[in-house]
Enzyme design. Structure first.
Site, mmCIF file in Angstrom:
data_model
loop_
_atom_site.group_PDB
_atom_site.id
_atom_site.type_symbol
_atom_site.label_atom_id
_atom_site.label_comp_id
_atom_site.label_asym_id
_atom_site.label_seq_id
_atom_site.Cartn_x
_atom_site.Cartn_y
_atom_site.Cartn_z
ATOM 1 N N CYS A 2 1.194 -1.021 0.174
ATOM 2 C CA CYS A 2 0.102 0.193 -0.114
ATOM 3 C C CYS A 2 0.809 1.137 0.012
ATOM 4 O O CYS A 2 1.194 1.674 1.122
ATOM 5 C CB CYS A 2 -1.237 -0.384 1.139
ATOM 6 S SG CYS A 2 -2.078 1.379 1.466
ATOM 7 N N GLU A 114 -3.433 0.883 -7.133
ATOM 8 C CA GLU A 114 -2.123 -0.182 -7.796
ATOM 9 C C GLU A 114 -2.100 -0.111 -9.069
ATOM 10 O O GLU A 114 -2.399 0.583 -9.358
ATOM 11 C CB GLU A 114 -2.458 -1.083 -6.889
ATOM 12 C CG GLU A 114 -1.010 -2.434 -7.025
ATOM 13 C CD GLU A 114 -0.366 -2.009 -6.135
ATOM 14 O OE1 GLU A 114 0.928 -1.043 -6.183
ATOM 15 O OE2 GLU A 114 -0.072 -1.805 -4.381
#
Length: 271
Positions: A2, A114
């Protein structure tokens, strides 16, 4: 992993979702659609209120800096590198094990970003050509629109160069716990794109479902094995993912338009 996420919910809404008893309006943060390491972020935690007569833990919404600085660090400079802690080893790594045992939190988000390298670009990279691969960002979020509750840790660090009464004498920092990305099908997948979170990246933030919030936040729970059981991945099929503009790749860009779903990826995809 993350490395970037979005957090646009108002503090009063988060307080209602998590049953927060205490939060300070002066600590309110503006909606942030491109949260990056070292920024201030919201975290939910259970902790006694300083100077209160009642020693019981109180659920609080606090403002923390993303990038954990262990209490024993001589300087805070390594915090930007400690934005993620691996679920598989968090209980034993020196930087995280003390926080894992006593200082756990939930970091609320809308979802996380992402990046996927396009097939044509990846082929060039594999062939050794001098071309930097382009990447297509995806936004990953709960399919039902609920808060994405990321398991986290927090820590206190004392800046010994400042006097006790200085407002920046104490740093409170945090880290997001990550786990292996699920390989099952997404609840909602793009027609021309990844079919699972593992297709996007091998790691993902560990999402805590509401039935685990109280146990995870309870500071009285200190048994490592019992806590590790709470790090089991959530059920598969709760998430969706969709392509968004490559504008999110620049941390200076920030606004709700970053969450706009594209009809098709801007770059060639792996699929």
């Amino acid at each position: 992993m993350c490395g970037r996420y979005a957090a646009s919910r108002r503090p009063e809404d988060l307080a209602g979702v998590f049953g927060v008893e205490k939060w300070e309006p002066e600590e309110s943060l503006e909606p942030d659609y491109n949260v990056a390491p070292t920024k201030e972020v919201y975290a939910v935690l259970d902790r006694p209120v300083k100077d209160a007569e009642d020693p019981r833990p109180v659920r609080q919404l606090r403002k923390l800096k993303w990038g954990l600085v262990p209490s024993w660090s001589k300087t805070p400079e390594g915090g930007a590198r400690m934005i993620n802690a691996r679920a598989e080893t968090v209980h034993e790594k020196p930087a995280y094990r003390r926080a894992f045992a006593a200082r756990r939190c939930v970091i609320p988000a809308d979802g996380y970003y992402e990046w996927v390298t396009g097939k044509d670009e990846r082929d060039l990279e594999v062939e050794g050509r001098k071309k930097r691969p382009r990447k297509q960002p995806y936004f990953v979020l709960p399919a039902d629109g609920s808060v994405f509750a990321m398991a986290g840790l927090y820590e206190f660090w004392r800046d010994r160069t400042l006097p006790d009464d200085h407002p920046q004498a104490w740093w409170v920092t945090c880290s997001v716990i990550t786990t292996e990305a699920e390989q099952g099908p997404l609840a909602v997948a793009p027609a021309d794109g990844p079919h699972s979170l593992a297709d996007i990246h091998p790691r993902m933030p560990l999402m805590l479902t509401p039935d685990r919030w109280d146990a995870w936040l309870d500071p009285a729970r200190t048994d490592p094995e019992g806590l590790r059981a709470l790090l089991a991945p959530p059920p598969e099929g709760l998430m969706r993912a969709y392509p968004v503009s490559t504008a999110v790749s620049n941390v200076r860009n920030n606004g709700p338009e970053l969450l706009t779903e594209l009809e098709a990826p801007e770059e060639a995809t792996l699929f």
